[in-house]
Design a protein around this motif. Structure first.
Motif, short mmCIF file in Angstrom:
data_model
loop_
_atom_site.label_atom_id
_atom_site.label_comp_id
_atom_site.label_asym_id
_atom_site.label_seq_id
_atom_site.Cartn_x
_atom_site.Cartn_y
_atom_site.Cartn_z
N ASN A 1 3.80 -23.60 -21.93
CA ASN A 1 4.49 -24.31 -23.08
C ASN A 1 3.25 -25.06 -23.91
O ASN A 1 3.59 -25.62 -24.64
N GLY A 2 2.03 -24.88 -23.54
CA GLY A 2 0.98 -25.11 -24.14
C GLY A 2 0.60 -26.74 -24.45
O GLY A 2 -0.25 -27.29 -24.79
N LEU A 3 1.31 -27.62 -23.62
CA LEU A 3 1.42 -29.19 -23.54
C LEU A 3 0.19 -29.65 -22.69
O LEU A 3 -0.23 -28.84 -21.71
N PRO A 4 -0.43 -30.58 -22.97
CA PRO A 4 -1.34 -31.09 -22.31
C PRO A 4 -1.00 -31.77 -20.91
O PRO A 4 0.16 -32.23 -20.92
N GLU B 1 -15.11 -25.31 -12.52
CA GLU B 1 -16.07 -25.09 -11.43
C GLU B 1 -16.11 -26.00 -10.19
O GLU B 1 -16.89 -25.85 -9.34
N ASP B 2 -15.28 -26.95 -10.23
CA ASP B 2 -15.16 -27.88 -9.22
C ASP B 2 -13.81 -27.71 -8.31
O ASP B 2 -13.54 -28.65 -7.65
N PHE B 3 -13.27 -26.61 -8.67
CA PHE B 3 -12.09 -26.66 -7.91
C PHE B 3 -11.99 -26.52 -6.13
O PHE B 3 -11.46 -27.22 -5.61
N LEU B 4 -13.12 -25.70 -5.86
CA LEU B 4 -13.27 -25.75 -4.72
C LEU B 4 -14.09 -26.94 -3.74
O LEU B 4 -14.07 -27.25 -2.70
N THR B 5 -14.79 -27.66 -4.51
CA THR B 5 -15.50 -28.72 -4.25
C THR B 5 -15.39 -30.11 -4.33
O THR B 5 -15.81 -31.22 -4.05
N GLY B 6 -14.60 -30.34 -5.66
CA GLY B 6 -14.22 -31.50 -6.31
C GLY B 6 -13.85 -32.86 -5.50
O GLY B 6 -14.15 -33.93 -5.69
N ASP B 7 -13.13 -32.44 -4.26
CA ASP B 7 -12.38 -33.51 -3.39
C ASP B 7 -13.26 -33.78 -2.51
O ASP B 7 -12.92 -34.65 -1.40
N GLN B 8 -14.35 -33.08 -2.29
CA GLN B 8 -15.35 -33.33 -1.15
C GLN B 8 -16.77 -33.55 -1.44
O GLN B 8 -17.34 -34.51 -0.61
N LEU B 9 -17.45 -33.14 -2.27
CA LEU B 9 -18.79 -33.14 -2.67
C LEU B 9 -19.09 -34.55 -3.71
O LEU B 9 -18.36 -34.68 -4.49
N LEU B 10 -20.26 -35.06 -3.39
CA LEU B 10 -20.65 -35.95 -4.63
C LEU B 10 -21.71 -35.11 -5.34
O LEU B 10 -22.67 -34.81 -4.66
N PHE B 11 -21.86 -35.31 -6.66
CA PHE B 11 -22.73 -34.59 -7.44
C PHE B 11 -23.36 -35.46 -8.39
O PHE B 11 -24.47 -34.90 -8.51
N GLU B 12 -23.17 -36.64 -8.89
CA GLU B 12 -23.86 -37.40 -9.71
C GLU B 12 -24.01 -38.69 -8.96
O GLU B 12 -22.88 -39.42 -8.75
N ASN C 1 -6.11 -29.31 -6.46
CA ASN C 1 -7.37 -29.66 -6.99
C ASN C 1 -7.48 -29.09 -8.59
O ASN C 1 -8.26 -29.61 -9.52
N MET C 2 -6.65 -28.08 -8.83
CA MET C 2 -6.82 -27.37 -10.16
C MET C 2 -5.95 -28.20 -11.28
O MET C 2 -6.17 -28.11 -12.30
N GLN C 3 -5.33 -29.13 -10.74
CA GLN C 3 -4.59 -30.22 -11.64
C GLN C 3 -5.69 -31.36 -11.83
O GLN C 3 -5.43 -32.28 -12.85
N LEU C 4 -6.57 -31.69 -10.97
CA LEU C 4 -7.47 -32.80 -11.16
C LEU C 4 -8.77 -32.51 -11.60
O LEU C 4 -9.54 -33.52 -12.23
N PHE C 5 -9.42 -31.43 -11.19
CA PHE C 5 -10.92 -31.18 -11.60
C PHE C 5 -11.04 -30.01 -12.43
O PHE C 5 -10.45 -29.35 -13.18
N GLN C 6 -12.29 -30.23 -13.02
CA GLN C 6 -12.94 -28.97 -13.91
C GLN C 6 -12.99 -27.65 -13.07
O GLN C 6 -12.86 -27.76 -11.95
#
Length: 208
Positions: free
Chosen positions: A18-21, A192-203, A185-190
């Motif tokens: 539906n193209g909605l955000p 490139e971070d689908f696999l790691t966004g909920d576990q790793l610290l990046f910055e 994770n696909m609803q929450l992260f960029q």
């Protein structure tokens, strides 16, 4: 993988976009009646256990997933070594365990608010002194606030390395659970971070 990709394409490609955000409820800045937070609530437990839980309602933190500030704070609060809250309470025979953090579930973290809780498992003696226990916890949090995070990048890097090791050497999970977690994770992260966004610290961003 080619077969799986073919199946996914056949089954899901006809679902219309539906193209909605993604919906956001960030405009609801006061989801709680916060004066009610400045109170003590007593709950009679089913099991024979004494637990003191202190809860804060914070602005939403999910956009800071690459920094994970609540994970960092919970690491400091939950430390059990010399100089920690728990070691001090154990010396007084007031506490058995202490946990602080945010479960990163929809209830505890979303686009409206983030919940941060510190829970202390008290001894019978500790239950008699739960006001003092609460005071000690607040003193420790105030100390962290006063000193700030700038001098603690070493601790952040230590947490980052530990989480990275746990990620790289984690046991294989059930495939259904893994796919479900990835979909969330696909609803929450960029991307490139689908696999790691909920576990790793990046910055490391002390201002966050």
């Amino acid at each position: 993988l080619d077969t799986l990709e073919k199946w996914v394409t056949e089954i899901f490609s006809e679902i219309p976009n539906n193209g909605l955000p993604k919906p956001s409820f960030g405009h609801l800045t006061q989801p709680f009646d916060t004066p009610e937070f400045h109170k003590l609530y007593r709950v009679v437990p089913i099991r024979k256990v004494h637990s003191l839980t202190i809860t804060w309602a914070l602005p939403p933190q999910e956009q800071y997933y690459r920094v994970k500030p609540l994970h960092y704070i919970s690491w400091l609060v939950g430390h059990e070594g010399k100089g920690s809250v728990l070691s001090f309470l154990r010396k007084k025979f007031w506490a058995l365990a202490l946990y602080g953090g945010n479960g990163e579930t929809g209830f505890e973290q979303n686009s409206t608010y983030s919940i941060f809780s510190i829970s202390v498992t008290l001894t019978d003696e500790g239950y008699k002194h739960f006001y003092e226990v609460a005071h000690i916890v607040f003193q420790y949090v105030k100390m962290l606030q006063r000193r700030g995070p700038d001098q603690r990048q070493v601790i952040w890097e230590e947490i980052q390395k530990i989480e990275a090791n746990e990620f790289h050497y984690q046991e294989q999970t059930d495939p259904v659970d893994y796919v479900e977690n990835l979909c969330e994770n696909m609803q929450l992260f960029q991307k490139e971070d689908f696999l790691t966004g909920d576990q790793l610290l990046f910055e490391y961003k002390p201002e966050v």
